[in-house]
Design a protein around this motif. Structure first.
Motif, PDB file in Angstrom:
ATOM      1  N   TRP A   1     -15.779 -15.453 -48.340  1.00  0.00           N
ATOM      2  CA  TRP A   1     -15.140 -15.841 -49.592  1.00  0.00           C
ATOM      3  C   TRP A   1     -16.068 -16.709 -50.443  1.00  0.00           C
ATOM      4  O   TRP A   1     -16.115 -16.569 -51.669  1.00  0.00           O
ATOM      5  N   SER A   2     -16.825 -17.604 -49.811  1.00  0.00           N
ATOM      6  CA  SER A   2     -17.782 -18.424 -50.561  1.00  0.00           C
ATOM      7  C   SER A   2     -18.829 -17.541 -51.227  1.00  0.00           C
ATOM      8  O   SER A   2     -19.207 -17.773 -52.387  1.00  0.00           O
ATOM      9  N   ALA A   3     -19.303 -16.511 -50.505  1.00  0.00           N
ATOM     10  CA  ALA A   3     -20.300 -15.600 -51.073  1.00  0.00           C
ATOM     11  C   ALA A   3     -19.723 -14.810 -52.240  1.00  0.00           C
ATOM     12  O   ALA A   3     -20.397 -14.612 -53.268  1.00  0.00           O
TER      13      ALA A   3
ATOM     14  N   LYS B   1     -15.129 -15.403 -42.253  1.00  0.00           N
ATOM     15  CA  LYS B   1     -14.310 -15.115 -43.427  1.00  0.00           C
ATOM     16  C   LYS B   1     -14.444 -16.206 -44.485  1.00  0.00           C
ATOM     17  O   LYS B   1     -14.453 -15.918 -45.693  1.00  0.00           O
ATOM     18  N   GLN B   2     -14.553 -17.456 -44.065  1.00  0.00           N
ATOM     19  CA  GLN B   2     -14.766 -18.535 -45.033  1.00  0.00           C
ATOM     20  C   GLN B   2     -16.092 -18.354 -45.760  1.00  0.00           C
ATOM     21  O   GLN B   2     -16.179 -18.531 -46.975  1.00  0.00           O
ATOM     22  N   LEU B   3     -17.139 -17.981 -45.010  1.00  0.00           N
ATOM     23  CA  LEU B   3     -18.439 -17.730 -45.627  1.00  0.00           C
ATOM     24  C   LEU B   3     -18.375 -16.531 -46.565  1.00  0.00           C
ATOM     25  O   LEU B   3     -18.993 -16.535 -47.641  1.00  0.00           O
TER      26      LEU B   3
ATOM     27  N   LYS C   1      -8.068 -12.352 -45.333  1.00  0.00           N
ATOM     28  CA  LYS C   1      -7.820 -13.791 -45.447  1.00  0.00           C
ATOM     29  C   LYS C   1      -7.316 -14.419 -44.160  1.00  0.00           C
ATOM     30  O   LYS C   1      -7.189 -15.643 -44.089  1.00  0.00           O
TER      31      LYS C   1
ATOM     32  N   GLN D   1      -6.704 -16.030 -40.456  1.00  0.00           N
ATOM     33  CA  GLN D   1      -7.435 -17.007 -39.655  1.00  0.00           C
ATOM     34  C   GLN D   1      -6.724 -17.189 -38.308  1.00  0.00           C
ATOM     35  O   GLN D   1      -5.503 -17.044 -38.217  1.00  0.00           O
TER      36      GLN D   1
ATOM     37  N   GLN E   1     -15.070 -18.805 -39.412  1.00  0.00           N
ATOM     38  CA  GLN E   1     -16.238 -19.185 -40.190  1.00  0.00           C
ATOM     39  C   GLN E   1     -16.779 -18.007 -40.994  1.00  0.00           C
ATOM     40  O   GLN E   1     -17.225 -18.174 -42.139  1.00  0.00           O
TER      41      GLN E   1
ATOM     42  N   ILE F   1     -17.245 -15.714 -54.272  1.00  0.00           N
ATOM     43  CA  ILE F   1     -17.088 -16.623 -55.413  1.00  0.00           C
ATOM     44  C   ILE F   1     -18.445 -16.889 -56.070  1.00  0.00           C
ATOM     45  O   ILE F   1     -18.573 -16.898 -57.303  1.00  0.00           O
ATOM     46  N   TYR F   2     -19.480 -17.099 -55.239  1.00  0.00           N
ATOM     47  CA  TYR F   2     -20.832 -17.322 -55.760  1.00  0.00           C
ATOM     48  C   TYR F   2     -21.304 -16.122 -56.573  1.00  0.00           C
ATOM     49  O   TYR F   2     -21.851 -16.272 -57.688  1.00  0.00           O
TER      50      TYR F   2
END
Length: 292
Positions: free
Chosen positions: A266-268, A262-264, A46, A48, A260, A270-271
């Motif tokens: 986490w989005s993946a 790590k943000q991507l 997590k 940054q 970017q 969750i998806y």
């Protein structure tokens, strides 16, 4: 069943275990240098980069490291982009124009190479044009480019294999990738007076964490005389704070897309979680009336 074939996997496992044990014993025979893990705000799954800390780290690099080391893989424009120090673009243009190391460009209309001030698209060049010039200026020692230094270095684990393997598994689960940062911070803060009886070669400095404890680089950040920060820099200047900040900056230079990425990630995740739940409930609904 062929007994020889049945035993071969077991033999392979036993040989692997024996090899790990021999390697551990070989490491134990030499001097093991223990490096503590530092708490990094960009560490783990997590973490940054903090742009305020990166700006302090760039100041330390500019005032201390740039005298010998370049950042060939970092462009001036990267200092403006999101996820990095996020300097003002006009300030970076002025910085590039005043950068002491010129860019060799050309050929011009006369077919000759020429020097010019850097632009936003140019890398942060070091003071030397080639390795031979650098070695001649540094008494034979070569100051490496620092763009990927936190990826080129790491922390060696000298624990026996039965401790090392579980630690590796924990590191994978926690997303530990800061071995290079831990090593670099330890190196910058590890300059000490040599212990009694230690023979230090001429022109070398004693470092607690460097293999062999003799390093050609003199202490870059002295205990007294650290780089002074401005009042609104977010931290108080000290040798250890300088070392921590410049290490963070060099970690960013080696992995500028970390935020970017790590943000991507986490989005993946969750998806994929939502998709898994939808597929599960769809399966339950479709097959609800079928007798098993």
């Amino acid at each position: 069943m062929n007994i020889k074939h049945a035993l071969s996997p077991l033999c392979g496992v036993l040989v692997g275990i024996a090899s790990l044990g021999l390697a551990a014993n070989a490491n134990a025979a030499g001097e093991a240098i223990h490096i503590d893990r530092h708490e990094w705000n960009y560490g783990g799954i997590k973490g940054q980069f903090d742009p305020v800390q990166l700006r302090r780290g760039f100041q330390v690099y500019q005032e201390v490291c740039a005298a010998c080391h370049g950042l060939e893989r970092v462009r001036f424009r990267n200092l403006v982009e999101p996820g990095g120090p996020q300097f003002d673009e006009e300030a970076v243009k002025a910085l590039a124009a005043d950068w002491p190391n010129q860019i060799i460009d050309g050929p011009n209309d006369e077919g000759e190479m020429f020097e010019r001030p850097p632009k936003l698209s140019d890398p942060l060049k070091g003071p030397y044009r080639n390795q031979q010039e650098a070695r001649a200026a540094q008494n034979g020692a070569y100051p490496p480019d620092l763009s990927l230094i936190t990826r080129a270095r790491g922390v060696h684990n000298d624990a026996p294999w039965y401790f090392h393997v579980p630690q590796m598994a924990l590191d994978i689960l926690s997303g530990y990738q800061e071995g290079g940062s831990d090593y670099l911070y330890a190196l910058l803060t590890g300059y000490k007076e040599p212990p009694e009886g230690f023979e230090l070669s001429e022109g070398m400095s004693y470092n607690k964490y460097f293999p062999g404890h003799q390093i050609a680089m003199a202490q870059p950040i002295p205990d007294e005389g650290a780089v002074e920060y401005q009042e609104n820099a977010g931290a108080t200047s000290s040798m250890k704070q300088n070392a921590e900040d410049v290490t963070a900056f060099l970690a960013w230079s080696a992995d500028p897309s970390l935020n970017q990425r790590k943000q991507l990630g986490w989005s993946a995740l969750i998806y994929l979680l939502i998709t898994t739940l939808l597929l599960y409930f769809a399966k339950k609904r479709i097959w609800a009336r079928v007798k098993h």
